[in-house]
Scaffold this motif. Structure first.
Motif, short mmCIF file in Angstrom:
data_model
loop_
_atom_site.label_atom_id
_atom_site.label_comp_id
_atom_site.label_asym_id
_atom_site.label_seq_id
_atom_site.Cartn_x
_atom_site.Cartn_y
_atom_site.Cartn_z
N ARG A 278 96.18 69.35 -19.81
CA ARG A 278 95.48 68.35 -19.01
C ARG A 278 96.43 67.24 -18.56
NH1 ARG A 278 89.80 67.15 -21.72
NH2 ARG A 278 90.11 65.45 -20.25
N GLU A 279 96.05 66.60 -17.47
CA GLU A 279 96.84 65.48 -16.95
C GLU A 279 96.98 64.39 -18.01
OE1 GLU A 279 96.51 61.97 -13.58
OE2 GLU A 279 95.55 63.90 -13.17
N SER A 280 95.93 64.15 -18.78
CA SER A 280 95.98 63.08 -19.78
C SER A 280 97.03 63.34 -20.85
CB SER A 280 94.60 62.89 -20.43
OG SER A 280 94.17 64.08 -21.07
N SER A 281 97.25 64.61 -21.22
CA SER A 281 98.28 64.90 -22.23
C SER A 281 99.68 64.71 -21.64
CB SER A 281 98.11 66.30 -22.82
OG SER A 281 98.30 67.29 -21.84
N ASP B 181 104.17 66.89 -13.42
CA ASP B 181 103.03 67.73 -13.78
C ASP B 181 103.33 68.71 -14.91
OD1 ASP B 181 104.49 69.70 -12.47
OD2 ASP B 181 102.90 70.22 -11.06
N LYS C 109 98.99 70.92 -9.72
CA LYS C 109 98.12 70.19 -8.80
C LYS C 109 98.96 69.34 -7.84
CE LYS C 109 94.17 71.45 -10.52
NZ LYS C 109 93.19 72.20 -9.79
N ALA D 285 97.82 67.32 -13.32
CA ALA D 285 97.69 68.53 -14.11
C ALA D 285 98.68 69.54 -13.54
CB ALA D 285 96.26 69.05 -14.04
#
Length: 94
Positions: free
Chosen positions: A2-5, A78, A54, A51
């Protein structure tokens, strides 16, 4: 992944080399980069995390273009490999 990680690891790695990576929030300015990376030695870099695979959204791409046109460094990250390359490129020897 995920982008958050990716974003969390970026913050940790920037802090590990003595920098800061605060969240960039600019009300009324959609598309600004996610993080302003403040590095030792007086460097400031703008980073958009995504992500894996993306692309930048149109407003994000516009901001990237406007920042680079004015001589600022902008990165789209990313993956963890992108973070490693970014750190290697911006790290200031201590």
């Amino acid at each position: 992944m995920r982008e958050s990680s990716i974003e969390a690891r970026l913050v940790r790695e920037v802090e590990r080399i003595g920098g800061l990576a605060p969240k960039f929030v600019s009300p009324g300015n959609s598309g600004v980069p996610d993080r302003i990376v403040i590095l030792p030695g007086g460097w400031t870099v703008y980073v958009e995390t995504k992500a894996p695979g993306k692309p930048l959204k149109p407003l994000q791409a516009k901001w990237a273009k406007e920042l680079t046109k004015r001589g600022h460094r902008h990165y789209k990250i990313d993956s963890y490999a992108d973070i490693d390359r970014f750190i290697a490129e911006v790290m200031v020897p201590k």
